[in-house]
Scaffold this active site. Structure first.
Site, PDB file in Angstrom:
ATOM      1  N   LYS A   1       0.860  -1.182   0.000  1.00  0.00           N
ATOM      2  CA  LYS A   1       0.000   0.000   0.000  1.00  0.00           C
ATOM      3  C   LYS A   1       0.902   1.241   0.000  1.00  0.00           C
ATOM      4  CE  LYS A   1      -4.250   1.552   2.217  1.00  0.00           C
ATOM      5  NZ  LYS A   1      -5.445   1.126   2.934  1.00  0.00           N
TER       6      LYS A   1
ATOM      7  N   ARG B   1     -25.682  -1.753   6.413  1.00  0.00           N
ATOM      8  CA  ARG B   1     -25.349  -3.165   6.238  1.00  0.00           C
ATOM      9  C   ARG B   1     -25.937  -4.050   7.340  1.00  0.00           C
ATOM     10  NH1 ARG B   1     -20.685  -4.502   3.028  1.00  0.00           N
ATOM     11  NH2 ARG B   1     -21.462  -3.719   1.056  1.00  0.00           N
TER      12      ARG B   1
ATOM     13  N   GLU C   1     -19.794  -5.171   9.598  1.00  0.00           N
ATOM     14  CA  GLU C   1     -20.783  -4.424  10.373  1.00  0.00           C
ATOM     15  C   GLU C   1     -21.848  -5.335  10.973  1.00  0.00           C
ATOM     16  OE1 GLU C   1     -19.647  -3.495   7.405  1.00  0.00           O
ATOM     17  OE2 GLU C   1     -18.620  -1.627   7.863  1.00  0.00           O
TER      18      GLU C   1
END
Ligand code: TPP
Length: 635
Positions: free
Chosen positions: A288, A405, A377
């Site tokens: 990343k 969600r 979630e």
């Protein structure tokens, strides 16, 4: 770099253009693409480190696959800047995330190359599988469908639901697992550990190398390719016997791990994988922030760093004109620690947002009582219910938009059973440049229709603390507290906490001509208008209602008896929200006052600054003043 220095990139307006270049030139093209992202994002901020990490993968994918006929589905989509630049949006990319400009995430309304709209995580496998099955049903056997999903997004249950189904379908789905060992914060959980193990296992890598050596030769075998693949499969199978592979056991052929920064190797591998039918997964290792030192070193900060100096890597803080007030999230983070020090039942839960929500303050202070559960979630909410049923008091902090969600968990596992779970809904309201997928505008409406749920929104930091204090008192049941992105108004926020009586509002300013009833931090805009109201000679009363449910009916009776004109103000959808609750009250009690509701109309709001979007929705200071003037003019 000046535009003319992009020797290749300036000539690439579509993947077709990219394909004209030689295989060897892809390295320079990747470097230019990376530099272009740095140039633009340093000046016009957005997501950063994730796009840098997939530069080579992006180039290779568009080089090998025939997009948009072949479908390329990005998960979350925050890493798709390179994809946007290569697919005709290079010159417009400087408008990324601005009002009317390029969207920060893939959008089917923006480009035929954006196969699926995203923003929320873990959707790519299901969506791509749908496309692959559809291609099969229509007899388009030559169509390839590729899902690119990060190791963070892979922790979401939906990704596994997709894989579970993909494993029994015959369609040509290629899942690329972009593994950089990071979510926004360091990735967590057993899957993360598994991916690390698979990457570092010596036995595994030895067999894998043999497999890849053979796979690399496939092209030379021409018509015998199929037989060769079977041989390779044999090797892979024997490997699986040795080390059971999660993906293989779900019937997805697993390849990798491979170096995601070697664009030429990626091209070779992807070409080879095109010949292999059925669902398969390529495990790609990337870094990343690749190619920008500061981002490689501090990947969390550089996930979305704001403006920065591209030479020195120094971040440029935009001076806030709203004093030194802290962010609401930091007030949450500090306050939960303060409360948890006194109340040992309190635990903190975040689905993958420890930095964004500031729960990391608690994770540092009391690591055994604060949990990052991954991008999950639904699990976060049911996990909270489990903790609550056994006597703990979870503060489950979820961004308003991501709580969508977990709606069934909220109803079925928490509210129905009257669990003492406190939901801290961060990023409530219009969030600005992240746009339609991220605005937290539905929560007041979706929360208020759930029985047993207390629905509150503080106007300032001190109120947030008071609500958090109140919510942790015994047996309050399900309690939601929503607050917005960013700074509040109180530099001295560390006020002494006190209990707020559930379902009570408060008066901010007395007035005679019209009453404004606001909910949450947006009420501050009314305070900003104090002088303007005076100039217009309109006497405006302002009430901060604090609770959408239960409503302060006593206060509402007083207001409706006194005022002919009432305006409600919320940073959320009008339909079904706070204003609707007030209208229902009016109707049920036969009041005749005129009520105007300000909030978000029945449409999805795109990206722009928060103030620009308030303006579009008619509830910036200008819109509020206009409505107040119009309503009172008729007297
Ligand atoms: C449902 C949902 N929850 C949380 C987020 C916030 N979020 C955006 S990106 C991200 C991390 C994604 O990690 P990964 O998939 O590994 O991609 P990377 O940034 O590492 O490339 C998170 C948690 C989201 N977009 N959607």
């Amino acid at each position: 770099m000046a535009t003319e220095d992009y020797k290749y990139l300036t000539h690439i307006n579509s993947p077709e253009d990219l394909k004209k270049y030689k295989y060897e030139e892809l390295i320079v093209i990747s470097n230019e693409l990376r530099q272009y992202i740095i140039d633009i994002v340093s000046d016009n901020p957005g997501h950063f480190a994730s796009s840098l990490g997939v530069v080579e993968l992006t180039v290779a994918l568009h080089y090998v696959f025939n997009t948009p006929y072949d479908k390329l589905v990005w998960d979350v989509g925050h890493q798709a800047y390179g994809h946007k630049i290569l697919t005709g949006r290079r010159d417009n990319f400087c408008t990324n995330r601005q009002l009317g400009g390029v969207c920060g995430f893939p959008s089917i309304f923006e480009s035929k190359y954006d196969a699926f709209g995203v923003g929320h995580s873990s959707t790519s496998i299901s969506a791509a599988l749908g496309m692959a099955v559809s291609a099969c049903l229509r007899g388009e056997e030559d169509r390839h469908v590729v899902a690119v999903i990060g190791d963070g997004a892979m922790t979401g249950g939906l990704a596994f639901e997709g894989m579970n189904n993909a494993g029994v379908q015959k369609s040509n789905l290629l899942v690329i697992l972009n593994d950089n060992n990071m979510s926004i914060d360091p990735n967590v959980g057993a899957l993360n550990q598994y991916l690390l193990d698979i990457t570092t296992s010596k036995t595994y890598n030895k067999v894998k190398d043999e497999v890849w050596n053979k796979l690399g030769k496939i092209k030379k075998f021409g018509p015998n390719t199929r037989a060769f693949i079977q041989k390779i499969e044999g090797s892979i199978k024997s490997l699986i016997m040795k080390q059971s592979n999660l993906f293989e056991s779900m019937n997805m052929r697993y390849f990798g791990p491979v170096n995601g920064h070697d664009v030429n190797q990626l091209v070779t591998i992807l070409e080879d994988l095109k010949d292999i039918k059925g669902p398969k997964l390529l495990h790609v290792l990337t870094k990343k922030g690749k190619g920008f030192e500061a981002a490689e070193k501090d990947q969390t900060t550089w996930h979305a760093p704001g403006k920065f100096d591209k030479q020195t890597g120094e971040r440029i803080s935009v001076k806030s004109n709203i004093s030194q007030a802290p962010k609401f999230q930091d007030v949450f983070g500090n306050t939960i620690v303060e409360l948890a020090e006194k109340n040992e039942k309190i635990v903190g839960i975040t689905p993958a947002m420890p930095s964004g929500s500031s729960l990391k303050i608690m994770m540092k202070a009391m690591p055994e009582r604060a949990f990052d559960v991954g991008i999950a979630e639904q699990h976060a909410v049911t996990f909270s219910a489990g903790l609550a049923v056994d006597g703990m008091l979870p503060f489950c902090n979820v961004y308003s938009t991501f709580m969508q969600r977990a709606y069934d968990q909220l109803i079925h596992d928490v509210a129905l059973q009257k669990m003492n779970v406190v939901f801290c809904l961060d990023r409530g309201g219009l969030v600005g440049d992240d746009g339609a997928t991220h605005h937290g505008v539905f929560d007041l409406a979706y929360m208020r229709i759930v029985p047993n749920m207390i629905v509150s929104a503080p106007m300032d930091e001190s109120e947030l603390r008071n609500l958090m204090y109140t919510a942790q008192l015994p047996d309050k049941g399900p309690f939601s507290i929503r607050y917005p992105r960013g700074r509040g108004v109180m530099p001295n926020w560390k006020t002494e906490m006190k209990e707020i009586k559930i379902g009570t509002g408060r008066i901010i300013k007395e007035g005679e001509d019209i009453a404004i009833l606001s909910i949450g931090a947006i009420g501050d805009l009314v305070s900003e208008l104090k002088d303007d109201f005076e100039k217009e000679n309109i006497s405006v009363a302002h009430y901060d209602m604090r609770f959408v449910k239960p409503l302060d009916e006593k206060l509402l009776h007083q207001i409706f008896k006194k005022f002919d004109y009432i305006m409600t103000l919320e940073d959320g959808v009008i339909q079904g929200g706070f204003g609707s609750a007030v209208l229902e009250f009016k109707n049920e009690n036969n009041y005749t006052s005129k009520v105007n509701r300000l909030g978000i109309p029945d449409e999805f709001i795109e990206h722009g600054t928060q103030r620009e979007l308030y303006h579009i929705c008619g509830y910036d200071t200008e819109g509020i003043l206009k409505t107040v003037k119009e309503m009172t003019k008729t007297t």
